[in-house]
Design a protein around this motif. Sequence first.
Motif, short mmCIF file in Angstrom:
data_model
loop_
_atom_site.label_atom_id
_atom_site.label_comp_id
_atom_site.label_asym_id
_atom_site.label_seq_id
_atom_site.Cartn_x
_atom_site.Cartn_y
_atom_site.Cartn_z
N ILE A 1 0.85 -1.20 0.00
CA ILE A 1 0.00 0.00 0.00
C ILE A 1 0.88 1.25 0.00
N ALA A 2 1.93 1.24 0.80
CA ALA A 2 2.83 2.39 0.85
C ALA A 2 3.51 2.60 -0.49
N SER A 3 3.89 1.50 -1.18
CA SER A 3 4.54 1.61 -2.48
C SER A 3 3.60 2.21 -3.52
N LEU A 4 2.35 1.78 -3.51
CA LEU A 4 1.37 2.30 -4.46
C LEU A 4 1.08 3.78 -4.19
N ASN A 5 0.97 4.17 -2.94
CA ASN A 5 0.76 5.59 -2.62
C ASN A 5 1.93 6.44 -3.12
N ALA A 6 3.14 5.91 -2.93
CA ALA A 6 4.32 6.65 -3.41
C ALA A 6 4.30 6.78 -4.92
N LYS A 7 3.88 5.72 -5.63
CA LYS A 7 3.82 5.74 -7.10
C LYS A 7 2.80 6.76 -7.59
N ILE A 8 1.64 6.82 -6.89
CA ILE A 8 0.60 7.79 -7.28
C ILE A 8 1.11 9.21 -7.06
N ARG A 9 1.79 9.43 -5.92
CA ARG A 9 2.33 10.77 -5.66
C ARG A 9 3.35 11.17 -6.73
N GLN B 1 -19.03 23.83 -9.07
CA GLN B 1 -20.35 24.43 -9.23
C GLN B 1 -20.38 25.47 -10.36
N THR B 2 -19.25 26.12 -10.58
CA THR B 2 -19.22 27.13 -11.65
C THR B 2 -18.91 26.50 -13.00
N ALA B 3 -18.61 25.20 -12.99
CA ALA B 3 -18.29 24.47 -14.21
C ALA B 3 -17.00 24.95 -14.86
N GLN B 4 -16.24 25.73 -14.14
CA GLN B 4 -14.97 26.22 -14.67
C GLN B 4 -13.83 25.23 -14.40
N THR B 5 -14.04 24.31 -13.42
CA THR B 5 -12.98 23.38 -13.02
C THR B 5 -13.53 21.96 -13.01
N VAL B 6 -12.71 21.08 -13.58
CA VAL B 6 -13.04 19.66 -13.52
C VAL B 6 -11.89 18.94 -12.78
N TYR B 7 -12.25 17.87 -12.08
CA TYR B 7 -11.26 17.12 -11.28
C TYR B 7 -10.99 15.80 -12.00
N VAL B 8 -9.74 15.73 -12.54
CA VAL B 8 -9.36 14.64 -13.44
C VAL B 8 -8.33 13.75 -12.76
N GLU B 9 -8.57 12.44 -12.85
CA GLU B 9 -7.57 11.47 -12.41
C GLU B 9 -6.82 10.99 -13.64
N PRO B 10 -5.52 11.30 -13.73
CA PRO B 10 -4.76 10.92 -14.94
C PRO B 10 -4.78 9.41 -15.15
N GLU B 11 -4.69 9.01 -16.45
CA GLU B 11 -4.73 7.58 -16.78
C GLU B 11 -3.61 6.82 -16.10
N GLU B 12 -2.39 7.45 -15.98
CA GLU B 12 -1.28 6.76 -15.36
C GLU B 12 -1.57 6.42 -13.88
N VAL C 1 -4.69 5.91 -12.62
CA VAL C 1 -5.92 5.12 -12.44
C VAL C 1 -5.59 3.68 -12.07
N LEU C 2 -4.65 3.08 -12.81
CA LEU C 2 -4.31 1.69 -12.52
C LEU C 2 -3.75 1.54 -11.10
N ASN D 1 -6.61 1.87 -8.57
CA ASN D 1 -7.43 0.64 -8.54
C ASN D 1 -6.74 -0.45 -7.72
N GLU D 2 -5.43 -0.60 -7.96
CA GLU D 2 -4.69 -1.61 -7.20
C GLU D 2 -4.62 -1.24 -5.71
N LEU D 3 -4.51 0.06 -5.42
CA LEU D 3 -4.48 0.51 -4.02
C LEU D 3 -5.77 0.15 -3.30
N ILE D 4 -6.90 0.34 -3.96
CA ILE D 4 -8.19 0.00 -3.34
C ILE D 4 -8.26 -1.49 -3.05
N GLN D 5 -7.75 -2.28 -3.99
CA GLN D 5 -7.76 -3.73 -3.78
C GLN D 5 -6.90 -4.12 -2.58
N LYS D 6 -5.70 -3.49 -2.47
CA LYS D 6 -4.82 -3.82 -1.35
C LYS D 6 -5.43 -3.38 -0.02
N GLU D 7 -6.09 -2.22 -0.01
CA GLU D 7 -6.72 -1.78 1.25
C GLU D 7 -7.86 -2.71 1.64
#
Length: 854
Positions: free
Chosen positions: A159-167, A216-227, A229-230, A233-239
Amino acid sequence: MNTKTLQEIDYFRIREEIAGYCVSSEGRDKLLAREPLRKSEEIEKLKNLSREWSVYFSAGRANPVKAWEPVYPLLSIIKARGASLTLEQVHFLGQFITSINSVKKAIQLHAQELSLKLLAEQIAALPDVSDMEKKVFRIITPDGEMRELPEIIAIRKQIASLNAKIRTVMQGFISDQRLSDVLQSNVPVLRNGRQVLAVKASLQNRIPGIVHEVSQTAQTVYVEPEEAVLCSNELIQKEFELQAVIKKILTELTESLQPSIPAIKQAFPVMCLFDMTQAAERWGQSRECTYALDAGKEPPLLLKARHPLLGEKAVPIDIRFMEGKRVLIITGPNTGGKTVSLKTFALLSMLNQSGFPIPAGEGTRLPVFSNVFADIGDDQSLDQSLSTFSGHMKNIAQAVNSAKADTLILLDELGSGTDPQEGTAISMAVLDELIKKQSFVLVTTHQGILKNYGYTNPCCINASVEFNQDTLSPSYHLVMGVPGESHALDIAQKSGLPAQICKAARTYIATEQADVSALIRGLNRKHVELNKIQKEAEARATEAQQKYDKLRERELELRRRESDLKKGKQQELNDFLIHSRRQLENLVRTLKEGEITREKTLSVKQYIAELTEDTMRLDAKVEAEEEKLARDEQKFAEEKAKAPKHSTPSSKKTKKKLSNAEALKYATSLAVETGSAAGAENSKNTPAARLVERTHPFTFAPGARVKAGISASEGILIEQTKKGVWQVQFGSVKMQMKEKDLRLVQGAAETAAPLKADVSIELADDASNGIYERPVFELRLLGMRAEDAIRALERQIDLCVLHNFPHFSVIHGKGDGVLMQAVSDYLSHSPVVAEFTKAPAEDGGAGKTYVTLK
């Protein structure tokens, strides 16, 4: 118990105060459910446990009962198959185990030192929880955190390794200068548990990924980069996998704790009992409380009692019921403390029956009541169509119908709320009925007739609250034995009622009032006079007792002197016996050298035996008288100690006078110390004074070390001259002492050859404060230098002349003949020596000389 009455006397408020001192919520809940008990054994058990906690805390020890969260509900979870405790619930169980071990360790450590007998018995009832402790604390830390178990460590590393990779992925986008105009913020944010980037809506295509949220103003969207996402997903499985492992560990732990359910059930009531009793004691210490004694068949006695809700404002009161009197009628002014006195007695009685300490003085004793009823205050009710008088009558009727010999009944302002004449009649009839049922009754009233009723009825006792005539205000003290006046007009005038109205009221009652007030004032005067007479009688009794004690002390002193004189005479007889026996033995030896028959020898031996037997018989008689005198002295001392102490100031100085026996012991110890010091000095220069170290038996036997005298001088047992009598060597001094006057000393003894002549010391007569020496029958000079031996021989001859002592012997030994020649030369030139001869071979021969003086 009557819940309504307990509410009225504030029992539940005090119980809640005490419960606040519990350290566990379960102990607190159990204490809040406690009501006054009816069995003396249960009450005394609770009070005695709290008394032992008092001893424990007074010794400066910290509370060993540690806090724990509820554990009893956990038993149903542990029992259920497949169920699992949460991590928090496991921590609760760990707290309970820690508290058990803490109490066990503390009580077992101090039980013997502080005499914690009952607490130790309860500790013995606690089960062994070591197995449960290992299982629980293998999983969690003492703080309740999950331990780093092997199966958990591996997943947490992933879990710690995956968090570091996401960061790292997120940092790559943030640090890319090409995307600086695309990002709204340089810090990643969490959305739905995932790290995302805040991207301008118009440029979101620049960063491919999944949109999780739009502002709410539709000026900003919150995007999770494709790199990322994987990795997310693996982090959720490990948790999820980590939670599953923890769940499995807790489930296995819960199942393994099923055999420990009986131990938890066994320990739970004991731990709650510890918590409740320590809470009661700590509350009592904060209120300066004591534990009441069980009155049993004795009348109740309340000393220096204070209502706990009044705090420092409470005025201590005494309530004393006398034998055969069970009705207490309290009178006096309004706001004088009558109702508080009623409530104080009832509240403290109920607290005592709950096993709690009470704010009262030592010596307080209270009975055990089966129930308590009260008519206090105004029970007027519009809903039930009850007037003030009807409300009072309902309460009184319930009390009378339920009254028994062990019932406590409180009646406040009895007979009020209706016509005074009818109210008084009802009041006296009610008291008559309660007296028949032998109930304990406390009554307050302003009715003069009830005061007279209490004065004339042998089952009643009057009491009153004091009123200060100078300040026209009550002092709140309770005076037993006399009724009190209401002082209604005085209080009304002080409260602002116009003076002319008060004057008119006095005029109205001047001709109609029965002279009850005058009767009360007269009773008060008689009460004061009676107290004065009683104090004088006590003083005279004390004086007479002191005179009687002095007479008995004088009698014992005279008997002691007589015993000492007898002992002195007996010692003289013993000396005479020894001297006579030696002379007879010498005579027998002389006769053996000539013609002697067997009959003559037997007759001489018979004479010696009879003389010895007579002396022993006289010894036994003196011993018996001595023991009887000692018993009488001890009995007198015990009686004197039990007698009440009365201080009698005196400026006269007294001197301690020693008895003959004590003076003899003092002189003996002084002589022993002097002789020991001299012998030690001489021993340095004599070759015969070689010390032989050995371990002596710790019993009366030759070679044993002993102490004697008031200075505890040490000596060595040489031989037992007769039963109960030993020859003891103190340094260079030998003495015969009784075994009862000696004390054995543990350790190694040092034995040495005698270094000086034997000297016998005894106390002078009463007219002299000093001591003097007496001659000895056998003077031992062995091991001494010639000049020292001649000085000792010269001193012996002087003492013999002073005491008319014509015969003695000198043991000087043969050796190289120097000492023998010196003794012979001195004796041949001494003007007081009639003759001297060598002893026969069987008595020492040339090593011993017989001396006869003129």
